[in-house]
Design an enzyme around this catalytic site. Structure first.
Site, short mmCIF file in Angstrom:
data_model
loop_
_atom_site.label_atom_id
_atom_site.label_comp_id
_atom_site.label_asym_id
_atom_site.label_seq_id
_atom_site.Cartn_x
_atom_site.Cartn_y
_atom_site.Cartn_z
N GLU A 278 0.70 -1.27 0.12
CA GLU A 278 -0.10 -0.02 -0.03
C GLU A 278 0.92 1.13 0.06
O GLU A 278 0.43 2.36 -0.76
CB GLU A 278 -0.77 0.04 1.35
CG GLU A 278 -1.97 -0.98 1.20
CD GLU A 278 -2.59 -1.30 0.01
OE1 GLU A 278 -2.90 -0.23 -0.71
OE2 GLU A 278 -3.19 -2.54 -0.32
N TRP A 281 1.67 1.70 -3.64
CA TRP A 281 0.48 2.19 -4.45
C TRP A 281 0.69 3.98 -4.17
O TRP A 281 0.43 4.53 -5.03
CB TRP A 281 -0.67 1.69 -3.81
CG TRP A 281 -1.14 0.64 -4.69
CD1 TRP A 281 -1.32 -0.84 -4.04
CD2 TRP A 281 -1.78 0.51 -5.74
NE1 TRP A 281 -1.90 -1.40 -4.85
CE2 TRP A 281 -2.05 -0.94 -5.98
CE3 TRP A 281 -1.91 1.30 -6.83
CZ2 TRP A 281 -2.84 -1.16 -7.20
CZ3 TRP A 281 -2.67 1.00 -7.96
CH2 TRP A 281 -2.79 -0.49 -8.32
N TRP A 310 -21.21 11.46 -19.51
CA TRP A 310 -21.51 11.35 -18.14
C TRP A 310 -22.91 11.80 -18.05
O TRP A 310 -23.32 12.76 -18.51
CB TRP A 310 -20.68 11.78 -17.14
CG TRP A 310 -19.37 11.44 -17.18
CD1 TRP A 310 -18.17 12.49 -17.79
CD2 TRP A 310 -18.57 10.36 -16.68
NE1 TRP A 310 -17.22 11.62 -17.95
CE2 TRP A 310 -17.22 10.30 -16.94
CE3 TRP A 310 -18.92 9.37 -15.80
CZ2 TRP A 310 -16.37 9.24 -16.73
CZ3 TRP A 310 -18.19 8.40 -15.58
CH2 TRP A 310 -16.77 8.52 -15.96
N ASN A 345 -10.89 2.38 3.17
CA ASN A 345 -10.62 2.36 1.69
C ASN A 345 -11.62 1.47 0.96
O ASN A 345 -11.89 1.79 -0.31
CB ASN A 345 -9.24 1.34 1.80
CG ASN A 345 -8.97 1.36 0.42
OD1 ASN A 345 -8.83 2.33 -0.50
ND2 ASN A 345 -8.56 0.07 -0.21
N TRP A 363 -16.22 11.50 -12.74
CA TRP A 363 -15.41 10.88 -11.41
C TRP A 363 -14.72 12.31 -10.89
O TRP A 363 -14.55 12.38 -9.68
CB TRP A 363 -14.16 10.20 -12.02
CG TRP A 363 -13.34 10.68 -13.11
CD1 TRP A 363 -13.63 10.48 -14.30
CD2 TRP A 363 -12.18 11.42 -12.88
NE1 TRP A 363 -12.74 11.21 -15.03
CE2 TRP A 363 -11.81 11.65 -14.27
CE3 TRP A 363 -11.60 11.78 -11.97
CZ2 TRP A 363 -10.55 12.32 -14.61
CZ3 TRP A 363 -10.49 12.63 -12.32
CH2 TRP A 363 -9.85 12.63 -13.50
N TRP A 386 -9.88 7.65 -7.45
CA TRP A 386 -11.03 7.91 -8.31
C TRP A 386 -10.79 7.61 -9.77
O TRP A 386 -11.72 7.06 -10.62
CB TRP A 386 -11.30 9.47 -8.40
CG TRP A 386 -12.13 9.79 -7.20
CD1 TRP A 386 -11.73 10.28 -5.90
CD2 TRP A 386 -13.42 9.59 -6.98
NE1 TRP A 386 -12.78 10.38 -4.97
CE2 TRP A 386 -13.94 9.98 -5.62
CE3 TRP A 386 -14.60 9.13 -7.74
CZ2 TRP A 386 -15.35 9.79 -5.00
CZ3 TRP A 386 -15.74 9.08 -7.36
CH2 TRP A 386 -16.20 9.19 -6.08
#
Ligand SMILES: Cc1cc2nc3c(=O)[nH]c(=O)nc-3n(C[C@H](O)[C@H](O)[C@H](O)COP(=O)(O)OP(=O)(O)OC[C@H]3O[C@@H](n4cnc5c(N)ncnc54)[C@H](O)[C@@H]3O)c2cc1C
Length: 475
Positions: A278, A281, A310, A345, A363, A386
């Site tokens: 993580e 990441w 969208w 998360n 988004w 996102w």
């Protein structure tokens, strides 16, 4: 002569390469934080984090004071006003060198370039150091010398390089010096006009508390991280996001402490390895924005998704924001975020997918809402999260794999503890009814003060898949 260390999102005294370099040079060391509330507001940073930032600057002033380093406060309002304001301070305290950490976002890089030019034109030197990542974003390259776009090979490369570097600089702190002067400028309790009603005490960590929190997490919960990190009702994660976002805790220190625990407790590898992933990441999303700066400029990584139409229904977006979608896990997650400034998360993924897939809302609307509320808001990780959830990013969830919010609820909050806490109007429901109140007979359902489904699950899922297919076909 003296040097000036400019603290940004690296608000700590330990394992801070810019501070260490300044301390290793000649003359007194001074420090500064620059308050640019207008630009922060333009960037969408919310009151919760801005308040924490002020409090952290106040506690850093105390910590630096113990080392004999005054932490000055400069109020410049905008990035554009920063070079002259910073230079004026450097002249006032007689600093001929400026040290700071790299920030990788586009506006921050432009600001830093303007500061460098202003200082060099005034005959002063500027040194930039890496304070925010495990490795500099440009130090990790594919075999052909380009940036990585996929996480797993990136992670392999980072871990190999970190192992080669040995014990890094974790734990290093400058020696105490004789204090040259009192700190100039006041540090406010909060940014004016950005009041918060959220109780932030639990997130208001000084450096010692953040380090203690890290060690307690690694010793008590690290081994179980892989098994427990997906359940929002369980405190299975470190909850150190704010410390990483403000830089109270260095990611390299966190990595070294995790590695030491791993070496002394090899049977805990499953949990600790996942936790280290993580941290990688976090670096990965900085690597992406450094090499693909368009993601800082409101654009998707995957340009083919620019053609997605969208729906952007404002009422539906508002219902999502307020936790009134009729999907209990989504609503619990959103209400928790607004009330506490934090979201687990698993829920960030569920609620982001719900907004961008089932409701087909852009988004960027969700990204901005999270920035407004999250205490651990971090541009790269938020943007990356996102874009992962909406299938617009690099190494993102494929567009046809859409989380079902009801099965996610049954799987990750199976006994409904989290939902009951945040959606009390459903507290009496049991079993499947709690995860999906729409299955209750209409007459009984009308007794619940809870909204109908905002969109039918299968219909919303298919509509999203079709929108992505149409966008791809139009290229
Ligand atoms: C839509 C969405 C938005 C997000 N926005 C943010 C954000 O603004 N700021 C932020 O720090 N994280 C963000 N994340 C990533 C992740 O949700 C949080 O880092 C994590 O929930 C923080 O909790 P923790 O400190 O207990 O993490 P732990 O699980 O204990 O992880 C340790 C640290 O690793 C980093 N980390 C963990 N997971 C990720 C990840 N997926 N991506 C990048 N870094 C990670 C964080 O610094 C975290 O504090 C987002 C994820 C999604 C899906």
């Amino acid at each position: 002569m003296a040097s000036l260390v400019w603290f940004r999102r690296d608000l700590r005294t330990t394992d801070h390469p810019a501070l260490l370099a300044a301390a290793a040079g000649e003359g007194h060391v001074h420090a500064v934080v620059v308050f640019t509330p207008e630009t922060w507001r333009e960037h969408g940073v919310g009151a919760n984090q801005l308040t924490l930032l002020c409090r952290r600057a106040q506690s850093l002033r105390v910590e630096l004071n113990e080392l004999g380093i005054p932490l000055h406060a400069v109020h410049a309002d905008t990035f554009a006003a920063t070079p002259s304001a910073l230079l004026a301070l450097a002249e006032e305290i007689g600093a001929d060198r400026l040290h700071h950490g790299f920030e990788h976002e586009v506006d921050e890089r432009e600001r830093d370039e303007a500061v460098r030019l202003a200082f060099e034109n005034a005959g002063k030197r500027v040194h930039a150091h890496h304070t925010q990542t495990l490795l500099p974003p440009d130090a990790v390259q594919t075999g052909t010398g380009g940036p990585y776009k996929v996480f797993t090979p990136y992670k392999r490369s980072v871990l190999k390089q970190l192992t080669a570097e040995g014990d890094l600089v974790a734990g290093l702190r400058p020696e105490q010096q004789a204090k040259p002067c009192e700190a100039i400028g006041s540090i406010p309790d909060a940014i004016e006009g950005a009041g918060t009603t959220v109780e932030l005490g639990a997130f208001d960590l000084g450096e010692k508390e953040a380090l203690a929190g890290l060690d307690a997490f690694l010793a008590e919960r690290g081994a179980q991280y892989e098994a427990q990190r997906n359940f929002p009702a369980v405190a299975g994660t470190s909850a150190l996001g704010v410390a990483f976002a403000l830089g109270t805790l260095s990611p390299r220190t966190a990595y070294v402490h995790a590695l030491r625990r791993l070496t002394s407790h090899p049977n805990e590898a499953k949990g600790l390895d996942t936790w280290i992933s993580e941290l990688v990441w976090r670096d990965f999303y900085r690597h992406v924005l450094f090499h693909f700066p368009r993601v800082c400029m409101n654009r998707p990584f995957d340009l083919s998704t620019e053609a997605v139409e969208w729906r952007n229904n404002e009422d539906e977006f508002q219902a999502w924001c307020e936790g009134r979608t009729g999907y209990p896990l989504v609503d619990a997650a959103q209400r928790c975020l607004v009330a506490t400034g934090w979201m687990h998360n698993r829920l960030r993924m569920v609620t982001a997918q719900f907004l961008t897939k089932h409701l087909l809302v852009d988004w960027r609307w969700g990204e901005r809402f999270f920035a407004q509320h999250l205490v651990d808001y971090d541009f790269a990780s938020n943007n990356g999260g996102w874009q992962w959830s909406s299938s617009t990013g690099t190494d993102a969830a494929p567009y046809f794999r859409v989380f079902n919010p009801i099965s996610q609820s049954e799987k990750f909050d199976s006994d409904g503890t989290f939902i009951r806490k945040w959606v009390p109007e459903l507290a009496e429901l049991r079993g499947k009814d709690l995860h999906d109140p729409s299955r209750i007979a209409p007459l009984l359902r009308s007794d619940l003060d809870y909204p109908e489904l905002i969109v039918e699950q299968k219909f919303g899922r298919q509509r999203a898949i079709d929108a992505f297919k149409t966008a791809r076909a139009s290229l």
